[in-house]
Design a protein around this motif. Structure first.
Motif, PDB file in Angstrom:
ATOM      1  N   ASN A   1      63.243  20.807  60.823  1.00  0.00           N
ATOM      2  CA  ASN A   1      63.087  22.265  60.938  1.00  0.00           C
ATOM      3  C   ASN A   1      61.917  22.636  61.836  1.00  0.00           C
ATOM      4  O   ASN A   1      61.086  23.471  61.487  1.00  0.00           O
ATOM      5  N   ASN A   2      61.845  21.987  63.006  1.00  0.00           N
ATOM      6  CA  ASN A   2      60.798  22.227  64.006  1.00  0.00           C
ATOM      7  C   ASN A   2      59.392  21.913  63.500  1.00  0.00           C
ATOM      8  O   ASN A   2      58.415  22.473  63.991  1.00  0.00           O
ATOM      9  N   GLU A   3      59.300  21.025  62.531  1.00  0.00           N
ATOM     10  CA  GLU A   3      58.002  20.594  62.017  1.00  0.00           C
ATOM     11  C   GLU A   3      57.965  19.073  62.042  1.00  0.00           C
ATOM     12  O   GLU A   3      58.894  18.415  61.560  1.00  0.00           O
ATOM     13  N   ALA A   4      56.906  18.506  62.617  1.00  0.00           N
ATOM     14  CA  ALA A   4      56.762  17.050  62.660  1.00  0.00           C
ATOM     15  C   ALA A   4      56.313  16.545  61.294  1.00  0.00           C
ATOM     16  O   ALA A   4      55.329  17.026  60.737  1.00  0.00           O
ATOM     17  N   VAL A   5      57.072  15.594  60.744  1.00  0.00           N
ATOM     18  CA  VAL A   5      56.746  15.019  59.444  1.00  0.00           C
ATOM     19  C   VAL A   5      56.563  13.516  59.640  1.00  0.00           C
ATOM     20  O   VAL A   5      57.470  12.836  60.109  1.00  0.00           O
ATOM     21  N   SER A   6      55.376  13.020  59.298  1.00  0.00           N
ATOM     22  CA  SER A   6      55.085  11.587  59.401  1.00  0.00           C
ATOM     23  C   SER A   6      55.360  10.912  58.067  1.00  0.00           C
ATOM     24  O   SER A   6      54.988  11.436  57.019  1.00  0.00           O
ATOM     25  N   VAL A   7      56.007   9.752  58.142  1.00  0.00           N
ATOM     26  CA  VAL A   7      56.345   9.000  56.941  1.00  0.00           C
ATOM     27  C   VAL A   7      55.904   7.555  57.139  1.00  0.00           C
ATOM     28  O   VAL A   7      56.222   6.940  58.162  1.00  0.00           O
ATOM     29  N   MET A   8      55.181   7.027  56.171  1.00  0.00           N
ATOM     30  CA  MET A   8      54.791   5.619  56.224  1.00  0.00           C
ATOM     31  C   MET A   8      56.039   4.759  55.994  1.00  0.00           C
ATOM     32  O   MET A   8      56.835   5.035  55.099  1.00  0.00           O
ATOM     33  N   LEU A   9      56.223   3.729  56.807  1.00  0.00           N
ATOM     34  CA  LEU A   9      57.405   2.878  56.700  1.00  0.00           C
ATOM     35  C   LEU A   9      57.512   2.207  55.334  1.00  0.00           C
ATOM     36  O   LEU A   9      58.611   2.052  54.802  1.00  0.00           O
ATOM     37  N   ASP A  10      56.369   1.842  54.751  1.00  0.00           N
ATOM     38  CA  ASP A  10      56.425   1.175  53.448  1.00  0.00           C
ATOM     39  C   ASP A  10      56.722   2.140  52.300  1.00  0.00           C
ATOM     40  O   ASP A  10      56.832   1.733  51.150  1.00  0.00           O
TER      41      ASP A  10
END
Length: 165
Positions: A144-153
């Motif tokens: 939704n036009n927002e950058a969301v960072s997710v840790m791979l683990d």
């Protein structure tokens, strides 16, 4: 996106048998179900064959089923009865490693997280968005036009979301 110990053991046994059938191993799901377990193997055309437009066929699946069945009979890594399924990963393919995601940057993926992210009532364990980037530790989705960072683990499961043109 960490493999269970059992899946890692099965991968070591199964991968050479799959490769001997001129296809590559995309991933393995092992689902213990009481007295009868399910072993699902996903195969993909070799990279050089995919460049020529080759797809996995029913004959490829049958060949891998026969080859892997023989190897499993010899090694006997699964206690009790099990059902063996072999197929292509399909259009809504699951990802089994972070390396597989690199080829899908710019496409829509859905991820289920181990631990919720966000603040307060905005905490979520499921995200869907365009895969923007991935490195050794993190992937970034445009949701939704927002950058969301997710840790791979922190990723329990990730799938491609097929988009109709």
């Amino acid at each position: 996106m960490k493999l269970s110990t059992k899946v890692a053991e099965l991968t070591q046994i199964i991968e050479p048998a799959v490769t001997a059938c001129d296809v590559s191993l995309w991933g393995i799901e092992f689902v213990p179900q009481g007295r009868k377990s399910l072993l699902r193997i996903y195969i993909e055309a070799l990279p050089e064959d995919k460049a020529d437009g080759k797809q996995v066929t029913i004959e490829d699946c049958a060949t891998v089923t026969h080859q892997v069945g023989g190897v499993l009979d010899v090694h006997d890594p699964i206690a009790g009865e099990y059902m063996l399924e072999v197929s292509s990963p399909g259009l809504d393919r699951s990802f089994f490693s972070a390396e597989q995601l690199h080829d899908y940057i710019g496409q829509t993926v859905s991820v289920r997280l181990i631990h919720a992210i966000g603040q307060g009532s905005q905490k979520r364990r499921k995200l869907t968005g365009e895969l923007v980037s991935i490195d050794n530790n993190t992937l970034v989705l445009n949701e939704n036009n927002e950058a969301v960072s997710v840790m791979l683990d922190n990723i329990d499961k990730a799938n491609l979301v097929y988009q109709f043109d």
